[in-house]
Design a protein around this motif. Structure first.
Motif, mmCIF file in Angstrom:
data_model
loop_
_atom_site.group_PDB
_atom_site.id
_atom_site.type_symbol
_atom_site.label_atom_id
_atom_site.label_comp_id
_atom_site.label_asym_id
_atom_site.label_seq_id
_atom_site.Cartn_x
_atom_site.Cartn_y
_atom_site.Cartn_z
ATOM 1 N N ALA A 1 62.979 -4.171 4.817
ATOM 2 C CA ALA A 1 61.887 -3.160 3.432
ATOM 3 C C ALA A 1 61.636 -4.196 2.339
ATOM 4 C CB ALA A 1 62.498 -2.317 3.130
ATOM 5 N N THR B 1 53.714 -1.660 2.437
ATOM 6 C CA THR B 1 54.163 -1.941 3.317
ATOM 7 C C THR B 1 53.996 -0.395 4.056
ATOM 8 O OG1 THR B 1 55.132 -2.984 1.575
ATOM 9 C CG2 THR B 1 56.596 -1.432 3.372
ATOM 10 N N THR B 2 54.481 -0.405 5.393
ATOM 11 C CA THR B 2 54.036 0.903 6.637
ATOM 12 C C THR B 2 55.546 0.598 6.998
ATOM 13 O OG1 THR B 2 53.274 -0.829 8.260
ATOM 14 C CG2 THR B 2 51.926 0.389 6.407
ATOM 15 N N MET B 3 55.783 2.013 7.519
ATOM 16 C CA MET B 3 57.312 2.131 8.807
ATOM 17 C C MET B 3 57.016 0.608 9.994
ATOM 18 S SD MET B 3 59.244 3.525 7.452
ATOM 19 C CE MET B 3 59.817 5.570 8.145
ATOM 20 N N ILE C 1 58.058 -2.171 8.477
ATOM 21 C CA ILE C 1 59.301 -2.787 8.679
ATOM 22 C C ILE C 1 60.717 -2.524 9.522
ATOM 23 C CG2 ILE C 1 61.491 -1.573 7.919
ATOM 24 C CD1 ILE C 1 59.484 -0.007 5.546
ATOM 25 N N ARG D 1 59.291 1.230 16.013
ATOM 26 C CA ARG D 1 59.489 2.531 15.290
ATOM 27 C C ARG D 1 60.217 3.917 14.889
ATOM 28 N NH1 ARG D 1 54.707 6.162 13.612
ATOM 29 N NH2 ARG D 1 53.968 5.484 11.721
ATOM 30 N N TYR E 1 62.989 5.831 12.300
ATOM 31 C CA TYR E 1 62.988 7.128 11.783
ATOM 32 C C TYR E 1 64.276 7.752 12.545
ATOM 33 C CZ TYR E 1 57.793 7.592 10.570
ATOM 34 O OH TYR E 1 56.740 6.737 10.362
ATOM 35 N N ASP F 1 60.733 9.670 7.133
ATOM 36 C CA ASP F 1 59.441 9.251 6.328
ATOM 37 C C ASP F 1 59.437 7.727 5.195
ATOM 38 O OD1 ASP F 1 60.118 9.774 4.046
ATOM 39 O OD2 ASP F 1 58.814 11.756 4.452
ATOM 40 N N ARG F 2 58.504 6.959 4.695
ATOM 41 C CA ARG F 2 58.905 5.469 4.506
ATOM 42 C C ARG F 2 59.107 6.004 3.000
ATOM 43 N NH1 ARG F 2 54.572 2.572 1.215
ATOM 44 N NH2 ARG F 2 54.353 4.371 0.234
ATOM 45 N N GLU F 3 58.852 7.333 2.499
ATOM 46 C CA GLU F 3 59.737 7.859 0.913
ATOM 47 C C GLU F 3 60.822 7.618 1.061
ATOM 48 O OE1 GLU F 3 56.207 8.871 1.821
ATOM 49 O OE2 GLU F 3 55.499 7.104 0.846
ATOM 50 N N LEU G 1 63.009 6.141 2.726
ATOM 51 C CA LEU G 1 63.619 4.867 3.453
ATOM 52 C C LEU G 1 63.752 4.101 1.387
ATOM 53 C CD1 LEU G 1 62.618 2.267 5.868
ATOM 54 C CD2 LEU G 1 62.725 1.530 3.409
ATOM 55 N N LEU G 2 62.474 4.362 1.031
ATOM 56 C CA LEU G 2 61.760 3.816 -0.371
ATOM 57 C C LEU G 2 62.655 4.030 -1.355
ATOM 58 C CD1 LEU G 2 58.023 3.778 -0.502
ATOM 59 C CD2 LEU G 2 59.763 1.644 -0.335
#
Length: 203
Positions: A5, A17-19, A22, A30, A34, A39-41, A43-44
């Motif tokens: 990431a 940046t998308t899943m 990453i 993908r 998960y 979700d992406r947020e 991970l961030l």
């Protein structure tokens, strides 16, 4: 996955940046991503937490050398701003350039939580010394200090402060007064108590 990431954010920025990006960077599918992050947020947020805690560990050792709430606040905030500004991932994550991520951070109170972990030992000590205003809400302190740290990083990005000395003066004038108890005076400035010898000489 977090390292993947970081590399994606370095190339594309948070917003782009998308899943899928990453997952490809990490060399996994993908769905595998998960399994660990909703979700992406999510991970961030994990990445923000990791980077912030690494900075906190270093900053705590630095701030412990300052004995007063004034110096600790000034030097601690400048330290966080300068080191966060130099760390490209902290800069990306703190910029809030993604509305969904910004809302998630606000909803989870993430910055206040991370700010608490850094500042609470220092604030507890200042409170015991009688330096801290007793009327202040600790949660409000966390929110405000976190916001000031982000603001100072942003100002550094825009090069609006000419040098570290100028930044220190801004913090000293506009942040410190909100925290220091009006009844507090450093030991060296307090009037000496009369000794028994002095008292007898006045009789």
């Amino acid at each position: 996955m977090l390292r993947a990431a970081e590399r994606c954010i370095q190339r594309h920025g948070i917003r782009k940046t998308t899943m899928d990006d990453i997952a490809r960077e990490a060399g996994i599918s993908r769905p595998s991503v998960y399994r660990y992050f909703a979700d992406r947020e999510d991970l961030l947020l994990a990445l923000l937490d990791e980077r912030s805690r690494a900075l906190t560990e270093r900053a705590r050792k630095f701030i412990d050398q300052f004995p007063t709430v004034e110096e600790g606040l000034v030097e601690g905030l400048v330290y966080i701003a300068e080191h966060g500004h130099r760390d490209e991932f902290t800069r990306y994550l703190a910029s809030m350039d993604d509305s969904d991520f910004g809302r998630r951070v606000a909803d989870t109170d993430a910055f206040a939580t991370l700010t608490a972990e850094f500042w609470d030992p220092f604030l507890d000590a200042a409170e015991k010394r009688g330096e801290l205003r007793s009327s202040l809400s600790r949660h409000d302190i966390h929110v405000w200090l976190g916001s000031v740290g982000l603001m100072l990083m942003s100002i550094l990005d825009r090069e609006e402060i000419p040098n570290p000395k100028a930044m220190r003066e801004l913090v000293r004038q506009f942040v410190v007064p909100a925290f220091v108890s009006p009844d507090y005076a450093p030991e060296e400035t307090k009037a000496p108590r009369a000794t028994s010898k002095t008292s007898k000489s006045r009789r």
